[in-house]
Write an enzyme that holds these catalytic residues in place. Structure first.
Site, PDB file in Angstrom:
ATOM      1  N   ALA A   1       0.842  -1.201   0.000  1.00 23.10           N
ATOM      2  CA  ALA A   1       0.000   0.000   0.000  1.00 23.10           C
ATOM      3  C   ALA A   1       0.874   1.246   0.000  1.00 23.10           C
ATOM      4  O   ALA A   1       1.940   1.263   0.617  1.00 23.10           O
ATOM      5  CB  ALA A   1      -0.916   0.006   1.220  1.00 23.10           C
ATOM      6  N   VAL A   2       0.405   2.256  -0.695  1.00 22.91           N
ATOM      7  CA  VAL A   2       1.067   3.569  -0.720  1.00 22.91           C
ATOM      8  C   VAL A   2      -0.001   4.598  -0.377  1.00 22.91           C
ATOM      9  O   VAL A   2      -1.113   4.559  -0.922  1.00 22.91           O
ATOM     10  CB  VAL A   2       1.693   3.861  -2.103  1.00 22.91           C
ATOM     11  CG1 VAL A   2       2.262   5.270  -2.150  1.00 22.91           C
ATOM     12  CG2 VAL A   2       2.779   2.834  -2.418  1.00 22.91           C
TER      13      VAL A   2
ATOM     14  N   GLU B   1      -1.763 -11.516  -5.173  1.00 24.84           N
ATOM     15  CA  GLU B   1      -3.151 -11.402  -5.612  1.00 24.84           C
ATOM     16  C   GLU B   1      -3.464  -9.924  -5.723  1.00 24.84           C
ATOM     17  O   GLU B   1      -3.059  -9.135  -4.874  1.00 24.84           O
ATOM     18  CB  GLU B   1      -4.083 -12.069  -4.598  1.00 24.84           C
ATOM     19  CG  GLU B   1      -3.900 -13.564  -4.562  1.00 24.84           C
ATOM     20  CD  GLU B   1      -4.319 -14.181  -3.247  1.00 24.84           C
ATOM     21  OE1 GLU B   1      -4.506 -13.446  -2.261  1.00 24.84           O
ATOM     22  OE2 GLU B   1      -4.442 -15.404  -3.210  1.00 24.84           O
TER      23      GLU B   1
ATOM     24  N   ASN C   1      -8.117  -3.155 -10.251  1.00 24.18           N
ATOM     25  CA  ASN C   1      -6.996  -2.257  -9.949  1.00 24.18           C
ATOM     26  C   ASN C   1      -6.030  -2.222 -11.141  1.00 24.18           C
ATOM     27  O   ASN C   1      -4.948  -2.811 -11.112  1.00 24.18           O
ATOM     28  CB  ASN C   1      -6.294  -2.708  -8.670  1.00 24.18           C
ATOM     29  CG  ASN C   1      -5.294  -1.703  -8.162  1.00 24.18           C
ATOM     30  OD1 ASN C   1      -4.855  -0.813  -8.893  1.00 24.18           O
ATOM     31  ND2 ASN C   1      -4.906  -1.852  -6.899  1.00 24.18           N
TER      32      ASN C   1
ATOM     33  N   TYR D   1       2.550  -4.717 -12.122  1.00 22.53           N
ATOM     34  CA  TYR D   1       3.008  -6.095 -11.950  1.00 22.53           C
ATOM     35  C   TYR D   1       3.386  -6.723 -13.292  1.00 22.53           C
ATOM     36  O   TYR D   1       4.380  -7.450 -13.378  1.00 22.53           O
ATOM     37  CB  TYR D   1       1.948  -6.931 -11.229  1.00 22.53           C
ATOM     38  CG  TYR D   1       1.623  -6.407  -9.846  1.00 22.53           C
ATOM     39  CD1 TYR D   1       2.616  -5.889  -9.016  1.00 22.53           C
ATOM     40  CD2 TYR D   1       0.330  -6.399  -9.356  1.00 22.53           C
ATOM     41  CE1 TYR D   1       2.328  -5.397  -7.751  1.00 22.53           C
ATOM     42  CE2 TYR D   1       0.030  -5.919  -8.095  1.00 22.53           C
ATOM     43  CZ  TYR D   1       1.031  -5.411  -7.300  1.00 22.53           C
ATOM     44  OH  TYR D   1       0.731  -4.932  -6.052  1.00 22.53           O
TER      45      TYR D   1
END
Length: 162
Positions: free
Chosen positions: A84-85, A117, A122, A129
């Site tokens: 998370a950012v 996952e 998103n 990725y």
């Protein structure tokens, strides 16, 4: 408009420490319906097979991380547990920098593959990725809860590290 006195923000990628557990839920809650608690993060960081990295703004360490990634290793495989950012630090390349740190660490450990996952909706994360060499290897229907009670699927991705 860029002001003549503004300076670019600089970030350092550093190993996560158990002391960081208190700051992680505030970042996690920006992306997840059920954010993990400080105790959950502390319990994970206390495990010998879990490690992670934090993105910290240079000169502002006292403010805590602005992004993080947690990884669990088992035998010659690893999985991203969460990444998370903070919204205030997005689109600065921190997700990529955090993932690069993970990939370097796992390569040094001679880990064979890394799994993760990601929510099928998103698109920015999926694109990142894929740029990092992950491929889709599966799907989990109705995996993530969404605001309002709906659910979305998770794409399972893998990157071979050899």
């Amino acid at each position: 408009m860029k002001m003549p006195w503004s300076t670019p923000r600089e970030f350092a990628i550093e190993p996560l420490e158990i002391e960081d557990a208190a700051a992680l839920p505030r970042i996690h809650e920006e992306d997840f319906i059920r954010p993990w608690s400080e105790d959950e993060f502390a319990d994970l960081l206390a495990q010998g097979n879990v490690f992670g990295f934090a993105a910290r703004e240079v000169g502002k360490r006292h403010l805590g991380p602005v992004g993080f990634v947690l990884v669990r290793q088992a035998a010659d495989e690893a999985e991203i547990l969460t990444v998370a950012v903070a919204r205030s630090a997005r689109r600065l390349g921190l997700g990529r920098s955090l993932m690069d740190a993970v990939l370097r660490a796992l390569h040094a450990e001679r880990t064979a593959s890394l799994f993760l996952e990601v929510d099928e909706t998103n698109a920015p994360a999926i694109a990142l990725y894929r740029r990092l060499g992950f491929i889709q290897v599966g799907k989990r229907p109705d995996y993530y809860k969404q605001p309002g009670g709906g659910r979305t699927g998770a794409i399972v991705m893998r990157r071979d590290l050899h």
